[in-house]
Write a protein that holds these residues in place. Structure first.
Motif, PDB file in Angstrom:
ATOM      1  N   LYS A 111       1.814  19.557  -0.729  1.00 46.89           N
ATOM      2  CA  LYS A 111       3.329  19.764  -1.483  1.00 46.89           C
ATOM      3  C   LYS A 111       4.132  18.324  -1.724  1.00 46.89           C
ATOM      4  O   LYS A 111       4.783  18.344  -2.614  1.00 46.89           O
ATOM      5  N   ASP A 112       3.556  17.364  -0.729  1.00 49.26           N
ATOM      6  CA  ASP A 112       4.420  16.147  -0.833  1.00 49.26           C
ATOM      7  C   ASP A 112       3.404  14.978  -1.167  1.00 49.26           C
ATOM      8  O   ASP A 112       2.133  15.093  -0.802  1.00 49.26           O
ATOM      9  N   THR A 113       3.828  13.997  -1.798  1.00 52.84           N
ATOM     10  CA  THR A 113       3.243  12.811  -2.181  1.00 52.84           C
ATOM     11  C   THR A 113       3.676  11.783  -1.137  1.00 52.84           C
ATOM     12  O   THR A 113       4.724  11.274  -1.036  1.00 52.84           O
ATOM     13  N   LEU A 114       2.618  11.463  -0.157  1.00 55.32           N
ATOM     14  CA  LEU A 114       2.658  10.642   0.965  1.00 55.32           C
ATOM     15  C   LEU A 114       3.028   9.149   0.387  1.00 55.32           C
ATOM     16  O   LEU A 114       3.925   8.327   0.709  1.00 55.32           O
ATOM     17  N   TYR A 115       2.146   8.625  -0.559  1.00 55.20           N
ATOM     18  CA  TYR A 115       2.287   7.638  -1.272  1.00 55.20           C
ATOM     19  C   TYR A 115       1.289   7.386  -2.408  1.00 55.20           C
ATOM     20  O   TYR A 115       0.434   8.151  -2.259  1.00 55.20           O
ATOM     21  N   THR A 116       1.816   6.599  -3.330  1.00 49.18           N
ATOM     22  CA  THR A 116       0.874   6.492  -4.334  1.00 49.18           C
ATOM     23  C   THR A 116       0.669   4.914  -4.543  1.00 49.18           C
ATOM     24  O   THR A 116       1.795   4.002  -4.887  1.00 49.18           O
ATOM     25  N   ALA A 117      -0.555   4.353  -4.314  1.00 49.69           N
ATOM     26  CA  ALA A 117      -0.820   3.070  -4.734  1.00 49.69           C
ATOM     27  C   ALA A 117      -1.351   2.711  -6.053  1.00 49.69           C
ATOM     28  O   ALA A 117      -2.226   3.562  -6.398  1.00 49.69           O
ATOM     29  N   SER A 118      -1.346   1.463  -6.459  1.00 42.05           N
ATOM     30  CA  SER A 118      -1.968   1.312  -8.051  1.00 42.05           C
ATOM     31  C   SER A 118      -2.328  -0.336  -8.030  1.00 42.05           C
ATOM     32  O   SER A 118      -1.745  -1.122  -7.240  1.00 42.05           O
TER      33      SER A 118
END
Length: 219
Positions: A4-11
């Motif tokens: 349900k949660d996005t812990l982190y998004t890296a790019s």
């Protein structure tokens, strides 16, 4: 509910300006495709090499630049380390436990110094543990404007927690110029065999804050 949660998004970004870089981009796309949707239960350890498998022609990988034996050489699967490094950054900022990680012998341009994770099938791996109490899922994708994304989905157990990553350059190492006599070259003519690369010693610190207060600070 799970994820349900996005812990982190890296790019990170990559180039497709020539054939080598287009091959590299295809290797990045293949690696991301292998990892997209990967699910890890609580306490489960992720192995990059195990999840992605061998980087071979049969698996669709192409020839691109790699760092091997102190040189920049063409190798099958070149560029796959951008996949592992982008994931490494997502893992760091998600505050998951890193089990195994090695830096490249040279600096890379797609992540800040001190935040890369090199891999080599059968030799160097990147491993981390799902150190949360909930199942997590990796989402990976490549965009049309040459960006690679890794998003870690799970359950945020500590709302108000913020992770800061601070690389600090401790030392800069200038490269030497080495001249080698080549009887095949006309007198007075020089040819660059390999460009020098400036070296760095980098200490990277992970600072975890809870509601604005520092709860941990580790190198």
């Amino acid at each position: 509910r799970l994820f349900k949660d996005t812990l982190y998004t890296a790019s990170t970004k990559f180039s497709t300006n020539d054939e080598i870089n287009r091959n590299r981009a295809e290797n990045i796309r293949l690696g991301a495709q292998k990892l997209n949707g990967k699910i890890l239960g609580p306490g489960e350890i992720f192995s990059f090499n195990e999840a992605v498998g061998p980087r071979t022609v049969e698996a669709g990988y192409k020839t691109a630049h790699s760092y091997i034996g102190g040189k920049v050489v063409d190798d099958i699967g070149g560029g796959i380390c951008q996949v592992s490094s982008t994931l490494y950054n997502a893992v760091l900022y998600s505050d998951l436990e890193v089990i195994e990680r090695r830096n490249h012998m040279f600096t890379v341009g797609y992540v800040p110094k001190g935040l890369d994770a090199t891999v080599s099938y059968g030799q160097l791996d990147f491993k981390f543990r799902n150190s949360t109490n909930w199942t997590i899922k990796l989402e990976a994708w490549v965009t049309g404007n040459n960006e690679l994304f890794f998003s870690i989905k799970g359950t945020n157990e500590s709302p108000g927690k913020v992770v800061e990553i601070k690389p600090q350059i401790v030392k800069v190492i200038d490269y030497n110029t080495i001249y080698i006599d080549d009887p095949n070259l006309p007198q007075g003519e020089t040819k660059v065999k390999q460009n020098g690369i400036t070296g760095y010693v980098v200490d990277t610190y992970k600072i975890v804050k809870q509601n604005g207060k520092i709860v941990s600070q580790n190198k």
